[in-house]
Write a protein that holds these residues in place. Structure first.
Motif, short mmCIF file in Angstrom:
data_model
loop_
_atom_site.label_atom_id
_atom_site.label_comp_id
_atom_site.label_asym_id
_atom_site.label_seq_id
_atom_site.Cartn_x
_atom_site.Cartn_y
_atom_site.Cartn_z
N GLU A 331 0.86 -1.20 0.00
CA GLU A 331 0.00 0.00 0.00
C GLU A 331 0.88 1.24 0.00
O GLU A 331 1.63 1.49 0.95
CB GLU A 331 -0.90 -0.01 1.24
N TRP A 332 0.82 2.00 -1.08
CA TRP A 332 1.60 3.24 -1.23
C TRP A 332 0.68 4.42 -0.93
O TRP A 332 -0.13 4.82 -1.75
CB TRP A 332 2.16 3.32 -2.65
N ASN A 333 0.82 4.96 0.28
CA ASN A 333 -0.06 6.05 0.71
C ASN A 333 0.58 7.42 0.53
O ASN A 333 0.43 8.31 1.37
CB ASN A 333 -0.44 5.86 2.18
N ASP A 339 6.26 14.08 -6.01
CA ASP A 339 7.71 14.18 -5.99
C ASP A 339 8.36 13.05 -5.19
O ASP A 339 9.58 12.90 -5.20
CB ASP A 339 8.14 15.52 -5.39
N ILE A 340 7.57 12.23 -4.49
CA ILE A 340 8.14 11.12 -3.71
C ILE A 340 8.30 9.92 -4.65
O ILE A 340 7.32 9.31 -5.07
CB ILE A 340 7.24 10.75 -2.51
N ILE A 347 7.69 6.70 5.59
CA ILE A 347 7.70 5.79 6.74
C ILE A 347 7.09 4.48 6.27
O ILE A 347 6.05 4.47 5.60
CB ILE A 347 6.90 6.36 7.93
N ILE A 348 7.73 3.38 6.61
CA ILE A 348 7.31 2.06 6.14
C ILE A 348 6.99 1.17 7.34
O ILE A 348 7.65 1.26 8.38
CB ILE A 348 8.43 1.39 5.31
N ARG A 356 3.07 -1.16 4.25
CA ARG A 356 2.42 0.14 4.09
C ARG A 356 3.50 1.23 4.05
O ARG A 356 4.39 1.28 4.90
CB ARG A 356 1.46 0.42 5.24
N VAL A 357 3.40 2.12 3.05
CA VAL A 357 4.34 3.22 2.87
C VAL A 357 3.56 4.53 2.91
O VAL A 357 2.56 4.68 2.18
CB VAL A 357 5.08 3.11 1.52
N LYS A 358 3.98 5.46 3.77
CA LYS A 358 3.30 6.75 3.88
C LYS A 358 4.33 7.86 3.95
O LYS A 358 5.52 7.61 4.15
CB LYS A 358 2.40 6.78 5.13
N VAL A 359 3.87 9.10 3.79
CA VAL A 359 4.75 10.24 3.83
C VAL A 359 5.34 10.40 5.23
O VAL A 359 4.73 10.01 6.24
CB VAL A 359 3.99 11.51 3.39
N ASP A 360 6.53 10.99 5.33
CA ASP A 360 7.28 11.04 6.59
C ASP A 360 6.91 12.24 7.47
O ASP A 360 7.79 12.92 7.99
CB ASP A 360 8.78 11.02 6.33
#
Length: 441
Positions: A331-333, A339-340, A347-348, A356-360
């Motif tokens: 899951e790429w959130n 730009d990412i 943050i993984i 799950r991958v989200k913005v830091d």
């Protein structure tokens, strides 16, 4: 406000865990006269940090041993209200009844002047749960928060999204009548806390890096397999040109090497609930799935078909089909941030529900199971798990707090802990409603 409560007061630390409440209240001048905890590993950590405090064990059996105190503090068990549990609330015949133990303690200790309790946000989801708490505490002559006070560390500049309910109470004769007049502590009375907890700000990119230490233990390094899996999924994003699938990716629902007829006639593993609400595992064809699950599966299939040429090569190259199930879900959130394009600003987590991958900006809630967040360490130029000390930073634990050596244990204990800074700020607010001579009452 700290000067107003800096002179010593006494408190009991119930369902104490490893001492989040203790750190907060002692920093404001409080003296802990007794604590209760039943988890043996948590007791060891508590004693290492607060050796002068008497721990009485099971509060349901030993509460009559409590000495007199000014403040009752505690994070009573959240399982009856948590999404991770059955959410039976006060109907839970074990943990749900622990609130009534607190009521019995307060009846036996009329000298208690303040209450500060913490629980999961779900406690406030059912109005009947909140009404039980409000009614019981009002009958004991306390003014309490009229509505659930929901706060998250993000509101205090701490990069962890962790919404919790705080229950505040002040004995009627201790309150300043000019500040509290009609039986409740209103949200507006709390000033800076008014209406907080409603915003889940997605800004503040990079804020999560602020809790990182210069050095980290070797145990925080990722395994070879974890690196390989993350690299494979980043390649997946590149070859599909970061196209959004609209749902989390689940390889098993691609229908790899299957025709449409084979795919739609295949039986997939499926989780449902029986008549008692208990989850059971079964199998079903797509046509037999609930509407939402059917939509989820078909979105994955459509995405695969659009990119079949490159994805077939990718699946074979990384032997994706043979991976454990949690590595086959992704899951790429970060979809709103074009730009990412790698993990350096994310943050993984390796979760049971997949990667799950989200913005830091904010770390997800620390929980009592070990799915330790992973972040790019800019100082050391490495992707790694956060350390126990960094997890403690997310809970505002003091720098001199002695952590246990077992990583799995401390992550679990910190996941169960209360945020120290929030308790400090909330209790300062609560004491601001008291008359100046409250210690004499």
């Amino acid at each position: 406000m700290k000067k107003a409560i800096r002179n010593s007061f006494t408190f009991v630390d119930l369902f104490a865990g490893i001492g989040g409440f203790h750190q907060a209240l002692s920093s404001l001048g409080g003296i802990c006269v007794s604590a209760s905890e039943i988890n043996k590993e948590a007791i060891i950590v508590y004693k290492n940090n607060f050796p002068e405090t008497t721990i009485i064990g099971d509060i349901t059996k030993n509460w009559e041993e409590l000495p007199k105190f000014d403040v009752l503090a505690g994070g009573f068990p959240c399982q009856p209200f948590s999404k991770a549990g059955n959410q039976q609330g006060f109907e839970d015949e074990t943990s749900g009844n622990l609130f009534y133990t607190l009521v019995d303690i307060l009846k036996a200790h009329p000298e208690c002047k303040f209450i500060i309790l913490e629980n999961v946000k779900n406690l406030a989801d059912k109005s009947e749960n909140w009404e039980v708490i409000r009614t019981e505490l009002k009958q004991l002559n306390f003014y309490i928060t009229e509505d659930p006070l929901i706060l998250s560390p993000t509101q205090f500049g701490i990069p962890q999204l962790r919404e919790r309910v705080y229950i505040l109470g002040i004995r009627k004769d201790v309150r300043d009548g000019e500040k509290l007049k009609n039986g409740f502590i209103h949200m507006a009375d709390l000033g800076d806390f008014n209406n907080l907890g409603k915003s889940k700000n997605t800004c503040n990119r990079g804020l999560a890096h602020s809790i990182l230490e210069m050095n980290y233990p070797k145990e925080c390094e990722l395994s070879i397999q974890e690196h390989k899996v993350l690299n494979a999924w980043l390649e997946f994003k590149y070859i599909t040109k970061f196209e959004k699938a609209g749902v989390p990716i689940w390889l098993d629902f691609f229908g790899y090497n299957l025709t449409d007829d084979e795919f739609y006639n295949k039986s997939f593993h499926h989780t449902t609930k029986d008549q008692n609400g208990k989850q059971i595992k079964t199998t079903a064809k797509i046509s037999e799935m609930p509407k939402w699950k059917k939509h989820f599966i078909e979105k994955n299939r459509d995405f695969y078909i659009r990119h079949k040429d490159v994805l077939d090569i990718w699946v074979e190259k990384h032997d994706m089909i043979s991976l454990p199930l949690i590595y086959k879900k992704f899951e790429w959130n970060c979809g709103e941030y074009d730009d990412i394009i790698d993990y350096s600003q994310t943050i993984i987590q390796f979760r049971q529900s997949g990667i799950r991958v989200k913005v830091d900006n904010y770390f997800p809630t620390l929980v009592a199971i070990n799915n330790t967040p992973i972040i790019f360490d800019n100082n050391n130029k490495v992707l790694r798990k956060i350390s126990p000390r960094e997890a403690a930073n997310l809970q505002s634990f003091k720098k001199d707090f002695i952590l246990p050596s077992n990583f799995s244990t401390i992550y679990k204990q910190l996941g169960n802990a209360v945020n120290v800074q929030i308790v400090e700020r909330v209790f300062e607010k609560l004491c601001g409603f008291a008359v100046l001579n409250w210690r004499e009452l």
